[in-house]
Design an enzyme around this catalytic site. Structure first.
Site, mmCIF file in Angstrom:
data_model
loop_
_atom_site.group_PDB
_atom_site.id
_atom_site.type_symbol
_atom_site.label_atom_id
_atom_site.label_comp_id
_atom_site.label_asym_id
_atom_site.label_seq_id
_atom_site.Cartn_x
_atom_site.Cartn_y
_atom_site.Cartn_z
ATOM 1 N N HIS A 13 24.330 -19.660 -61.361
ATOM 2 C CA HIS A 13 25.308 -18.781 -60.716
ATOM 3 C C HIS A 13 24.792 -18.393 -59.339
ATOM 4 O O HIS A 13 23.955 -17.509 -59.189
ATOM 5 C CB HIS A 13 25.543 -17.530 -61.567
ATOM 6 N N HIS A 15 26.448 -18.209 -55.128
ATOM 7 C CA HIS A 15 27.595 -18.408 -54.236
ATOM 8 C C HIS A 15 27.124 -18.965 -52.899
ATOM 9 O O HIS A 15 26.274 -18.348 -52.234
ATOM 10 C CB HIS A 15 28.344 -17.091 -54.012
ATOM 11 N N ASP A 17 28.588 -19.041 -50.042
ATOM 12 C CA ASP A 17 28.850 -18.149 -48.917
ATOM 13 C C ASP A 17 28.193 -16.782 -49.099
ATOM 14 O O ASP A 17 28.453 -15.860 -48.321
ATOM 15 C CB ASP A 17 30.361 -17.978 -48.703
ATOM 16 N N GLY A 169 36.115 -12.685 -57.289
ATOM 17 C CA GLY A 169 36.756 -11.688 -56.434
ATOM 18 C C GLY A 169 36.970 -10.384 -57.180
ATOM 19 O O GLY A 169 36.368 -10.132 -58.220
ATOM 20 N N HIS A 196 34.336 -15.305 -63.859
ATOM 21 C CA HIS A 196 33.753 -13.999 -63.576
ATOM 22 C C HIS A 196 34.454 -12.965 -64.461
ATOM 23 O O HIS A 196 35.663 -12.765 -64.355
ATOM 24 C CB HIS A 196 33.991 -13.618 -62.109
ATOM 25 N N GLU A 199 32.022 -7.941 -64.883
ATOM 26 C CA GLU A 199 31.140 -7.580 -63.772
ATOM 27 C C GLU A 199 31.491 -6.185 -63.281
ATOM 28 O O GLU A 199 30.653 -5.290 -63.220
ATOM 29 C CB GLU A 199 31.274 -8.592 -62.637
#
Length: 259
Positions: A13, A15, A17, A169, A196, A199
């Site tokens: 996991h 990202h 960006d 998101g 996701h 979270e």
């Protein structure tokens, strides 16, 4: 730290960006005229770290405005991906699944396929000769309505390094079932996906991701703690959802020091 760095590691996991080098952000921003909140590498790095510690997912996501903002060309995407692979190899990673949302990188005219081509080429170049294997998870944003299109893009590149799909998101107010069409499509294509969930929202989000959408793994999933209790005698009891996650051996992709 040297021992930890040398140990072979698997990363499930991360990202793309969310891990740019501050120096790269500065150079790319200067090239395209993107205004940053800090003007030098040390100050920019400190700003990003403060943003990650705001204890609110919505506030934390604001930092991505500046990483996504400088990744709007094929050249920038290739460079960021190549540097990502090189940095992971230097940290001792032997296998990594890196996720990103290609739709966020289309604001200046690129299409989804262009983004994928540039990133996959960057991963290949950055990992060449290192022993690191990089695979990609293609992400759709929970706040958007293009998840089916993004899912179809992921499947088109399944033989070129894309091994799964994800949604990410803002979690509160955007349940995974909003993207049920995409997940059912992926199931029909025998394709893999993680979601996701748990979270920034509670067990209900995890429950929908598993029981309605069929997630194979959970991104974070830390709020599973809300379904776990400790008796006065210290005995830990799992609720029905937590027991299901345990019994089905559903992996939680989380970082204890972060979550």
């Amino acid at each position: 730290m040297d021992t930890i760095r040398e140990a072979p590691k698997v990363l499930l996991h991360d990202h793309l960006d969310g891990g740019l080098r501050p120096s790269t952000v500065l150079e790319l921003a200067d090239a395209v005229g993107h205004v940053l909140p800090a003007a030098d590498e040390a100050a920019l790095s400190a700003w990003f770290h403060r943003g990650a510690n705001r204890l609110d997912l919505g506030l934390y996501l604001e930092t991505f405005e500046h990483t996504v903002g400088v990744m709007q060309t094929p050249e920038a995407c290739h460079r960021v991906a190549a540097e990502c692979a090189a940095d992971l190899a230097a940290d001792g990673c032997v296998y990594a699944e890196i996720r990103f949302a290609p739709a966020l990188l289309t604001e200046q005219g690129m299409v989804l396929d262009q983004v994928l081509e540039a990133v996959l080429a960057g991963f290949a170049d950055g990992s060449m000769g290192t022993g690191l294997v990089v695979r990609t998870l293609v992400t759709a944003m929970r706040t958007s309505t293009d998840s089916r299109q993004v899912a179809e893009t992921a499947v088109r590149y399944r033989d070129r390094g894309v091994v799964g799909f994800d949604i990410a998101g803002r979690e509160a107010g955007y349940p995974p079932t909003l993207h049920l069409d995409a997940f059912q499509y992926l199931q029909r294509e025998n394709f893999h996906f993680t979601i996701h969930a748990g979270e920034a929202f509670g067990p209900a989000s995890i429950w929908e991701a598993l029981q309605y959408c069929g997630a194979e793994r959970l991104g974070h999933g830390v709020r599973i703690l809300d379904d776990i209790t400790t008796d006065t005698d210290g005995e830990v009891r799992l609720g029905r959802l937590a027991s299901f996650v345990r019994d089905r051996r559903i992996p939680l992709e989380l970082c204890p020091t972060s979550n």
